[in-house]
Design a protein around this motif. Structure first.
Motif, mmCIF file in Angstrom:
data_model
loop_
_atom_site.group_PDB
_atom_site.id
_atom_site.type_symbol
_atom_site.label_atom_id
_atom_site.label_comp_id
_atom_site.label_asym_id
_atom_site.label_seq_id
_atom_site.Cartn_x
_atom_site.Cartn_y
_atom_site.Cartn_z
ATOM 1 N N PHE A 83 0.827 -1.204 0.000
ATOM 2 C CA PHE A 83 0.000 0.000 0.000
ATOM 3 C C PHE A 83 0.861 1.253 0.000
ATOM 4 C CE2 PHE A 83 -2.196 -3.488 1.925
ATOM 5 C CZ PHE A 83 -3.502 -3.388 1.482
ATOM 6 N N GLN A 84 0.265 2.324 -0.458
ATOM 7 C CA GLN A 84 1.010 3.581 -0.507
ATOM 8 C C GLN A 84 1.432 4.043 0.889
ATOM 9 O OE1 GLN A 84 -0.978 6.859 -2.430
ATOM 10 N NE2 GLN A 84 0.455 8.292 -1.549
ATOM 11 N N ASP A 85 0.539 3.845 1.878
ATOM 12 C CA ASP A 85 0.892 4.313 3.222
ATOM 13 C C ASP A 85 1.482 3.184 4.069
ATOM 14 O OD1 ASP A 85 -1.269 2.804 3.721
ATOM 15 O OD2 ASP A 85 -2.339 4.284 4.918
ATOM 16 N N ALA A 87 0.969 0.585 5.575
ATOM 17 C CA ALA A 87 0.075 -0.308 6.323
ATOM 18 C C ALA A 87 0.840 -1.321 7.172
ATOM 19 C CB ALA A 87 -0.897 -1.027 5.372
ATOM 20 N N SER A 165 4.360 8.454 -1.786
ATOM 21 C CA SER A 165 4.524 9.430 -0.706
ATOM 22 C C SER A 165 5.986 9.622 -0.312
ATOM 23 C CB SER A 165 3.667 9.050 0.504
ATOM 24 O OG SER A 165 3.663 7.675 0.707
#
Lengths: 254, 316
Positions: A83-85, A87, A165
């Motif tokens: 995931f981008q963040d 997780a 990010s």
């Protein structure tokens, strides 16, 4: 490994009006062998939705998705996701995060160390096993997430704008690292990005999607030698080609 | 737009050198004041200054209290009456010594502790269970919600008369009041914690092959722990307030009873010593137990700014 997506459709209902919003329209795609497939498309075109459908986190309204001939129903360890963040589980150390998939499968604690040590070393985090996610930088966190996904030994890894990010320098470094890791751990990767340059740098294949509702606009196989040089003529030419496709207005979808 | 080309990858700006922010020295170093200033500045840098400041404040207050008590609040009241109105810190200290030699004092403390622990445990079990029910079932939420809305604003003290009618003057009434008073923070924290479980973590666990049960054990439970620490902490405080009220009004044992007992027999020093005891007990449970748990689990909460940042980027 063979991933076969046939004629899937996906709509969401918008809350206020109850109108159905069509996200994906009659999309078919086949991915075979250990290749890195990049999906690019305009923002909000439904490329992340496509990834979530492959992961089984959402169900298509029609059409089906098969992994090695088996239609998927719901999430499974054979389709890992990044995931981008990141997780990461904030209450687990690096070691424990990477172990998660093995723990879930019931591998006894004493047998997990070998696999995780190798993977943590592979992603360049040896010595950080006992740190917690909040003690790591963004790039390091995403390395943990990659190791965690690999530890579950999936058939395909789905990456949803994993480096979006990160700042541009760390991002370059992570792209390079990802290719190095993949040379060791041969895996099929479906990589969603909105960056054409990233797609051209990483992809064995670049699939260009239309604006919403998403369909396949073009599907290229890239045989540029690696490591790829973003200043190379063919690299630039290919970037220009894909950018041109993205900027050209889509034919009106039926 | 799309992406940076290698040409635009900018070097990060060099960081400005850290400038030391010491207050300017007004006094020459040779003088005593100058020396003290230097010592103070060193202490400030080490963070000791703040502790010293607090310590001086407590000592100063105690001296002021002693003085006020000895002089009848500076001549306003007759000095003889001060034992009733404002016993001095020395008197209170002596009373402490006296109390510690009596088994009754300790038994009152233990009585209150027992009631708080019992009531708090009940409140924790009921609060967490009800919270889980409410979040997992719309029907349960609809059935329980009106009672929560209605009962939650009623302070624990307001249950005292009813509790005495129902359970008589004893442990059971006290425990009932504590349970009712301490229930809400835990219940609300459970609900909030469960609603704030990070969906991304659940999805990550799902794609790693976790079953529903494993997700509950390995994602949901650890996710709500920091919320529960906060909830339990508040519940414990509410529980203490409730037990003191119960013991002051009717239940004739425990620390609350000692407060009124001191007043009843004209021994204000006992009341004050009891107040100090209550403060110390609450401070120990709050700062040492819950404070430690809070620090240990504070990083378990998803960082709000990080989530917002991620959402912004998805939206762009």
């Amino acid at each position: 490994m063979k991933l076969r997506i046939s004629h899937i459709e996906k709509t969401y209902s918008t809350n206020e009006t109850g109108r159905r919003l069509r996200i994906i329209n009659d999309l078919s795609l086949e991915i075979e062998g250990s290749e890195l497939v990049c999906l690019v498309g305009p923002s909000g075109c439904g490329k992340s939705t496509l990834l979530r459908l492959i992961a089984g986190l959402e169900q298509p309204d029609s059409g089906d998705i098969q992994v090695d001939g088996q239609p998927i129903d719901g999430p499974h360890a054979d389709r890992g996701m990044i995931f981008q963040d990141y997780a990461l589980f904030p209450w687990r150390s690096v070691q424990k995060n990477v172990e998660f998939g093995l723990e879930i499968r019931g591998v006894p604690a004493r047998d997990r160390g070998g696999v995780t040590a190798k993977l943590i070393h592979m992603v360049g985090l040896a010595g950080f096993e006992n740190r917690f996610p909040h003690q790591l930088s963004g790039g390091m966190r995403q390395r943990v997430a990659i190791a965690r996904a690999l530890a579950a030994d999936p058939k395909v890894i789905l990456m949803d704008e994993p480096f979006a990010s990160l700042d541009s320098q760390v991002r370059k470094q992570m792209q390079h690292e990802l290719l190095r890791i993949l040379q060791e751990a041969r895996k099929t990767i479906v990589f969603v990005t909105h960056s054409v340059e990233e797609a051209v740098y990483l992809g064995d294949r670049v699939v260009v999607l239309t604006g919403r509702p998403a369909r396949i606009k073009a599907d290229y196989r890239l045989d540029l030698p690696r490591p790829r040089d973003p200043l190379d003529e063919r690299f630039i030419a290919f970037r220009r080609l894909v950018l041109g496709l993205l900027e050209r207005p889509d034919p009106v979808a039926g | 737009m799309l992406d940076q080309t290698p040409f635009t990858t900018a070097e990060p700006a060099p960081k400005a050198p850290a400038t030391p922010t010491l207050p300017p020295r007004v006094w020459p170093i040779g003088s005593p004041v100058g020396a003290l200033t230097v010592i103070w500045q060193r202490a400030s840098r080490n963070g000791e200054a703040r502790f010293i400041r607090s310590l001086l404040s407590v000592i100063g207050f105690t001296l002021f209290w002693q003085l006020a008590s000895n002089t009848g609040v500076f001549g306003i009241f007759p000095v003889d009456a001060m034992n009733l109105f404002l016993p001095s810190p020395l008197t209170v200290a002596r009373t402490f010594k006296e109390l510690f030699t009596q088994s009754q004092y300790l038994s009152h403390i233990l009585t209150s502790l027992y009631r708080v622990m019992f009531g708090f445990s009940l409140a924790a079990v009921i609060g967490v269970t009800a919270g889980v029910l409410i979040v997992s079932s719309k029907v349960a939420e609809d059935i329980l919600q009106p009672f929560i809305r209605l009962l939650q604003p009623i302070p624990g003290v307001a249950w005292v008369p009813l509790a005495i009618v129902w359970f008589g003057l004893g442990d059971r009434a006290a425990i009932f009041i504590i349970t009712v008073g301490a229930l809400w923070p835990t219940l609300l924290a459970t609900i909030q914690g469960l609603r704030e479980v990070d969906h991304n973590l659940v999805n990550a666990a799902l794609t790693l092959g976790a079953t529903r049960r494993q997700i509950f054990e390995k994602v949901t439970v650890p996710s709500i722990v920091p919320h529960l620490v906060t909830g339990f902490r508040l519940s414990m405080g509410f529980g203490w307030r409730a037990v003191l009220a119960a013991e002051m009004v009717g239940v004739s044992s425990g620390l609350g009873y000692m407060l009124t007992l001191g007043r009843g027999v004209g021994r204000t020093d006992i009341t004050l010593a009891t107040m100090v005891s209550i403060g110390c007990i609450m401070l120990i449970t709050d700062a040492f137990i819950f404070g430690t748990l809070d620090r240990k689990t504070s990083n378990w909460r998803p960082k709000r700014e990080e989530r917002r940042k991620a959402n912004d980027e998805i939206a762009n």
